[in-house]
Design a protein around this motif. Structure first.
Motif, PDB file in Angstrom:
ATOM      1  N   GLY A  72     -23.652   8.554  -3.080  1.00  0.00           N
ATOM      2  CA  GLY A  72     -24.334   7.332  -2.682  1.00  0.00           C
ATOM      3  C   GLY A  72     -25.620   7.068  -3.442  1.00  0.00           C
ATOM      4  N   LEU A  73     -25.858   7.812  -4.525  1.00  0.00           N
ATOM      5  CA  LEU A  73     -27.110   7.688  -5.272  1.00  0.00           C
ATOM      6  C   LEU A  73     -27.194   6.350  -6.011  1.00  0.00           C
ATOM      7  N   GLY A  74     -28.368   5.761  -5.992  1.00  0.00           N
ATOM      8  CA  GLY A  74     -28.570   4.494  -6.677  1.00  0.00           C
ATOM      9  C   GLY A  74     -29.945   4.437  -7.308  1.00  0.00           C
ATOM     10  N   LEU A  75     -30.216   3.348  -8.009  1.00  0.00           N
ATOM     11  CA  LEU A  75     -31.478   3.258  -8.754  1.00  0.00           C
ATOM     12  C   LEU A  75     -32.692   3.186  -7.826  1.00  0.00           C
ATOM     13  N   GLN A  76     -32.444   2.860  -6.542  1.00  0.00           N
ATOM     14  CA  GLN A  76     -33.571   2.791  -5.596  1.00  0.00           C
ATOM     15  C   GLN A  76     -33.681   4.040  -4.717  1.00  0.00           C
ATOM     16  N   THR A  77     -32.766   4.975  -4.883  1.00  0.00           N
ATOM     17  CA  THR A  77     -32.799   6.182  -4.044  1.00  0.00           C
ATOM     18  C   THR A  77     -34.094   6.957  -4.285  1.00  0.00           C
TER      19      THR A  77
ATOM     20  N   ARG B 265     -36.784  10.348  -3.537  1.00  0.00           N
ATOM     21  CA  ARG B 265     -36.766  11.792  -3.284  1.00  0.00           C
ATOM     22  C   ARG B 265     -36.718  12.068  -1.784  1.00  0.00           C
TER      23      ARG B 265
END
Lengths: 479, 479
Positions: free
Chosen positions: B328-333, B335
């Motif tokens: 589910g990783l995206g450019l807005q994820t 830390r």
């Protein structure tokens, strides 16, 4: 307009040539960036009467508000078995011409009726430079579902999707000329402002990605042109048409006149690495250290594999709702190993696209790369070579798209008979070549097999999983 | 021995009791930590003659060098359809008694022949305290494949796996007494050294995880005891035996006398969070800030889900070669979102184990938690409640395993008739209870469905993918 006025005189000065040595001009622009204009080519957003209306303004290529329209157009095209879909890998994008035009038609009929044309910015800037409206085959083919053989999709089709939308071509026009055609010469007013002669020939508009093909020196099949920056645009040209799944588009005369242009791509590349620096490492300056540490690792050593879908998958799944994933994490996994896995995922994503081309009979014997990352990351270039087993050539020239646009300008001015001769005469001499390490390739073949299986699993067979995850996120954020 | 001599007098002093008020002593230890000893109970590693030989030394529970032996024992047991396997979820571990004993038998026959016993450290320390060799049912059942009804697996079975290994019980003994039994009283030498009376009763040995069950006040079915620290040990007790897949063990008299003890667990919990701080954030001090940021997020908001297999999966897949994954990783994820996804994955992993119990008829109506993380992370406790829909009780007492061991010491001394009365009389009064948020649970049910499908997919259906990734890593690192 401001850029033209400022940059043109500067460039001529920096090049150290006399203004009268400039004989032709080429333009490239993003696409599909479109705007509504009057019959005289005046953007509606510049008119006092309309400037407060948002639909009077240009729609930037990456604006996705027309997604519902694209979904509807895709659905109806599939139901009706519309053959044009095959030229676009089975799916059209919300970034394209008709989704944006129909969004305007649906949401502000007055602006729709008022504008005489809804035009690609690249064509509009040529119009502004020359006073001549002249639209070309490339954006018509890649973004407006037009082909020289079949024209536009039928009015019946559009009406089936949007009853009442019965003149699909009225804002687009019906004449499209080949790339390299001379649109006209500089208008006297412009010539004066930029300090060039009115005799300067201006080629019809072009688009930043595709124009990199001539700019980098490619004029025929077998070369896989990779423009690698925040994202990747991949292009090939071929004398024959092959309709294949997942490709962004296959368009006759779309990249070079007389050839079929193929476009594919990866949605997040530099963007994904920037994400890692900003959000994971939280240290924008860690780039050099990460790249250096990653370069010291052997293939397969990280135990990791990633699906590079941080901004969805452009090719071959054409699915903006996919998201990224990392596999193989353990208690000893380091930040640097994760970074390396991201770099490898870029290369695997690229190989997956090349495999798709080759599985449909389009042989790709070498990679030619340009763009910010091609210049800055020898590691990624080596990974492209090692994962694909192909030579990777990175010409040692900058501003590749500008070079390509200039070549079309030279053709328009009659300096060359055609773009082929122009490419031949100006092909970059200095090239850095990355040779595949065949031992590395053996290991990468095994890791790629895992990548490809995960790709099928999460991108197709079980595609509902990542979609549902994103749906939940969207719902929760809205709540 | 040093700890006993130093800690016992200190504890008595700190407790403010007179030495003669101490009537019983209980011990807990890690398991399966084993050592070779003479017939007099002298560890071979303390003898000049043998101390240079590595197999003369204790083998710590988490030492995995016996994995090939465990693999062989599992393979042969499966082939022969050995029913004892069902008590261990279908698979025995390399951490257990016979893999370690056979490793010794294979690699140093002289030490094997020389030692009279190969004994659990918990039993050995009791022997040292009392001068009486007395082994108990708990480790015999959970770690040495013994059961009160069936005894050990057959000699035929061991010989089929390792021809010549024909006296499986010779270093283990054949008499095992219930927990809470008095092994003996303090040897005069020890009594003198620790300042206690020779009349102090010493209970047979116990093990840190299982002894937490009485320590925390649980004496019957329905409670899911979670000891949560670097990893998780889950335990339940039940009057009936249910053989179910994936569980670490189902052992009669293994946790409380007269009941079946069930053990399950998650291999990386605090370890996984420490990994995130050390290797991803590279900031050991970021814990508080991450926990605080994670606590502000809503269920499902991250768009992420993780498989918590950073150190393999203990239950229910019992597969040490699995590795972790994030989806589910995206450019807005951010830390912080990744950190929250790791916390949620701990709770989902726990729910998956509870589901397994309940799907096999063992109803779990509440969670009782202890251990470092239960005390330090209210967020994880709340997540356990929200994902499972169960109340989570965290008793406000420390040193739970020591409490449990002391209760068995009290039973051995005759202070209580049995462990049940001891638990009843000392159950912690102060308890912090976390109540499930049913709205959160609704969202988590949807995310968990995704987690569970991915779990099946990567842990079973397509288990070859993560295995191959790890195999490549191992090969490359060895190369």
């Amino acid at each position: 307009m401001t850029v033209v006025e400022k940059a043109l005189p500067d460039v001529v000065k920096q090049a150290g040539v006399a203004a009268d040595q400039v004989v032709g001009l080429g333009v490239d622009f993003t696409s599909c960036t479109v705007l509504p204009v009057t019959s005289a080519g005046v953007p509606l957003c510049t008119l006092e009467q309309w400037r407060a209306r948002r639909h009077a303004w240009p729609k930037l290529w990456k604006h996705h508000a027309a997604q519902p329209v694209a979904d509807r157009l895709n659905e109806v095209a599939l139901t009706r078995g519309e053959s044009f879909l095959e030229r676009y890998g089975g799916r059209i994008s919300s970034e394209w011409y008709f989704p944006k035009l129909i969004e305007l038609w649906l949401e502000d009929r007055e602006i729709y009726d008022e504008c005489d044309g809804f035009i690609e910015a690249t064509d509009w800037i040529v119009w502004w430079l020359t006073g001549v409206e002249c639209r070309q085959t490339a954006t018509a083919g890649f973004k407006a579902m037009w082909s020289p053989d079949d024209g536009l999709p039928s009015t019946d089709y559009f009406e089936a999707a949007y009853p009442g939308f019965d003149k699909p071509g009225e804002k687009l026009g019906d004449t499209f000329v080949p790339l390299g055609t001379k649109a006209g010469s500089l208008r006297s007013e412009v010539a004066e402002r930029v300090g060039l002669s009115e005799s300067v020939a201006v080629a019809v508009g072009n688009v930043d990605a595709w124009v990199s093909v001539p700019g980098i020196g490619v004029d025929g099949p077998g070369s896989y042109v990779v423009v690698i920056g925040t994202s990747i645009c991949d292009m090939i040209v071929h004398p024959e048409e092959t309709r294949l799944p997942g490709v962004t588009g296959v368009v006759k005369d779309g990249i070079l006149p007389g050839l079929y242009g193929y476009e594919a791509g990866q949605a997040a590349v530099g963007d994904m690495l920037a994400w890692f620096l900003e959000h994971v490492a939280q240290d924008a300056g860690a780039y050099a250290q990460l790249e250096e540490a990653a370069a010291r690792m052997a293939p397969g050593e990280t135990g990791l594999v990633a699906l590079d879908w941080w901004n969805g998958n452009r090719t071959i799944l054409a699915d903006a709702d996919l998201t990224g994933a990392i596999f193989g994490l353990g208690l000893q996994t380091t930040r640097e190993q994760i970074y390396r896995a991201l770099l490898e995922s870029i290369a695997f994503g690229s190989r997956r696209i090349m495999d798709n081309f080759e599985e449909h009979g389009l042989v790709l014997s070498e990679i030619v790369a340009c763009g910010g990352i091609a210049e800055r990351s020898p590691l990624i270039m080596q990974l492209l070579a090692d994962t694909s087993g192909r030579l990777v050539h990175v010409p040692d020239v900058s501003e590749i798209p500008a070079r390509g646009a200039a070549l079309f300008g030279a053709v328009a001015a009659g300096v060359f008979d055609d773009i082929g001769s122009a490419i031949e005469a100006t092909r970059p001499k200095e090239v850095r070549t990355y040779t595949p390490d065949l031992e590395a390739k053996k290991t990468y073949d095994r890791v790629y097999e895992i990548y490809r299986t995960l790709y099928e699993l999460l991108g197709r067979t079980e595609v509902g999983l990542l979609h549902e995850l994103k749906r939940i996120r969207t719902e929760r954020r809205e709540a």
